[in-house]
Design a protein around this motif. Sequence first.
Motif: not given
Length: 405
Positions: A108-116
């Motif tokens: 998800s966009a949230f998962s990608l953002a958190a990983s960055r």
Amino acid sequence: MRASSKWLSVVGIGEDGVSGLGDAAKRLVAEAEIVFGGKRHLALAASLIKGKSRAWPSPFDTAMREVIALRGQRVCVLASGDPFLHGVGVTLARQVPVGEMIVITAPSAFSLAASRLGWALQDIETVSLHGHAIDLIRPLLQSGRRVLALTSDGDGPGAVAALLAQLGFGRSRLTVLEALGGPDERIRTTSASEFVLENINPLNVLALELESDREARILPLTAGRPDDLFEHDGQITKSEIRAMTLAALAPRRGELLWDIGAGSGSISIEWMLADPAMRAVAIEENAERAARIRRNATAFGVPGLTVVEGAAPAALIGLPTPDVIFIGGGGTDGGVMDAAISALPAGGRLVANAVTLEMEGLLLAKHAELGGDLVRIAISRETAIGSMSGWRPAMPVTQWSWVKP
């Protein structure tokens, strides 16, 4: 093919397109007779699609009639990232039994953002502002909190930044994460008060690290928020009485409240702040007060509050069945009370406050007739008496609570 077999596949796709899909996802797309998706999704997967491509209609059909009509054929729906996080998978699951679907998700966009960012997803708040009023973020504004927000377009981050600056959160750190996972990915950071970023990709996630000024508008987390946070003309259930009234109303997730004679809307607003799933209808016959309720709902981040301008009991006709009803305290006739009682389903709850002798008499009569609980609430406030101080009592409130058999 039996209707109960898995005829529908839902495939999450990221900005990296086909290269980010696993073998199973690629096969489902390639074998589908019809592939639905947004124009962007269809373009990302174009090299795989062998069947017919169908872009979603505009306006979007939440009933999914085109998809349902193809039951029994091999149908694939492309979605952004995780289809079940603010995505089309949720809409489909309302119409198609999950046993008829194969679902393959992407990050998800949230998962990608958190990983960055190196953020722990379980420790932050997430909210979708996509297609919704940005005022939904207001209840989340607490100093020290981290928030990830999906926005609607390239203008969304700037609008949120302006709102934060207006509310005393101008020092907050804002990170705009654009086109995550694709070749155009970009990450930029600034503050709310100094936000000047331009040419923001419409596909973006906004990360907030909230920091408040001394005068920031921060909504307390408990019921009975200060009266001065509400716009009102004196027609307001005061803070302490409101906290006790919300306790008597006993909000449960997803319930619908009728707030009859809503005044400033403070009861229905605090009801909705109890949980994002709460719903409320504020009924108010005074046009100026009804407009004030709408402004308060926006200021408290619950723009979904429904305001009905009209006098009860006539204004109650046609409203969705309530789980709980509140009748506030200046005075009303038995017709309103009887209409409210009639509207409640079995197990529904009613709480009524009285500050006048006439209204109190009505509550005493209803208690004698139907039972329930009676409570007398008396609040005194410290006030100056010459050079000294003493207690000044507020008007006492008689409260009747009742559960319909």
